[in-house]
Design an enzyme around this catalytic site. Sequence first.
Site, PDB file in Angstrom:
ATOM      1  N   ASP A 133      -8.855  -0.663   6.168  1.00  0.00           N
ATOM      2  CA  ASP A 133      -8.742  -1.854   7.007  1.00  0.00           C
ATOM      3  C   ASP A 133      -7.398  -1.871   7.723  1.00  0.00           C
ATOM      4  OD1 ASP A 133     -11.160  -3.452   6.688  1.00  0.00           O
ATOM      5  OD2 ASP A 133     -10.603  -3.608   4.595  1.00  0.00           O
ATOM      6  N   LYS A 178       0.824  -1.209   0.000  1.00  0.00           N
ATOM      7  CA  LYS A 178       0.000   0.000   0.000  1.00  0.00           C
ATOM      8  C   LYS A 178       0.862   1.264   0.000  1.00  0.00           C
ATOM      9  CE  LYS A 178      -4.227  -1.808   0.453  1.00  0.00           C
ATOM     10  NZ  LYS A 178      -5.368  -1.553  -0.442  1.00  0.00           N
TER      11      LYS A 178
END
Length: 408
Positions: A121, A76
């Site tokens: 998340d 990410k």
Amino acid sequence: MLIGNLNAKRETYPAGLKSLMSIEKANESRAWLSQWSRLNSEGTPLYSLPDLAAALGVAEILVKDESARSVLGSFKALGAPIALVRLILREFPEQRFEPRGLLAGEYRAALADFTVISATDGNHGRALAAAAQSVGCRCVIVLHANVSAEREEAIAAYGAEIVRITGNYDESVEAAAALAERNGWWVVSDTSYEGYEEIPRDVMQGYGTLAAEIIEASAGGQGRDPAFTHVFLQGGVGGLAAGIASYLWELYGEQRPSFIVVEPEQADCLYQSAIAGKAARATGSVDSLMAGLACGEASPLAWTFLQPCVDFFMTIQDDDAVAAMRRLAAGSERDVPLVAGESAVAGLAGLVNIVATGRLASRVGIDARARVLLISTEGATAPGLYAKLVGESADSVLSRQKAWSASA
């Protein structure tokens, strides 16, 4: 469960998709990221695991280890900073900001009142918080009920303001959008929805760095056949899968490898999308141990890329992921021990399940000639949970990895 995608094509990468995401833009993103101090300037390793390949009856297994991408612990770190930089460049054209200067914090005084927000998340929010801290703007992160306190602390460590809600991931996405509308903030999300596609596109484009490194490290360079026949990709909302698959499709065209997308059975939004022929919602509880993949609704933009090129969609159980984590951590005489988090191992778990069922292996084309690429997307981003599931701390596995590398 596994389903074949009747819409998958083997053809030249379509011009319409190339206008949205391309190797050219991916390479531009990679150049910008190369100077960000929070990334490993050497990229991440691509390991061959010959003992695991022999055990599963395939010719080769390659694993891209994203745990080494940065202190942020996951892939990410490639998406959020690129999306943030491109957003700022669009919003402040008169300032003539330089991309590398933004990530170096050279314009923080001018951006002190600029606020970004996102639901997460865990890993995307942590990457966005770190990027915002580097740039010098404010960051707000919305967390749903199933995000652990351990992951919350990791995000807050980068200066983000945390907002907690009681619902699930999809409800946290709605909450972030509402807060942004009310306060004049900018949503920097890795999932798209109606009227919101540009920023998620930029996030996905950032993942092209990962694909470029794989090509450079393998035998499959420009103008050659791929070094792998099958690529297993994590599900989630579809962003990573779209970012990697689009790059490899553009590069290899009709000779592209087979793509298999894997997700938790209780968060099967991409599997359901394949059935419906359009971006769809999951049918399960969306409460999976694989936190980074516990998404209830497919990204429509990601689905635009996945529908025409992913050959198979499949679901796995949480126990499958735990077993795969332990297998990678154990290593062997010829296989380096690897720290792979809960969401990192979906591809390996899917491969193991396919091999265990001869009928599925034949259908997917997994045989003694198959050369398989896996993306281990994260390390121990929740160290306490990792140790509980694997029965060994991440530090201990890394110590064995170091010893293995020294003796190899």
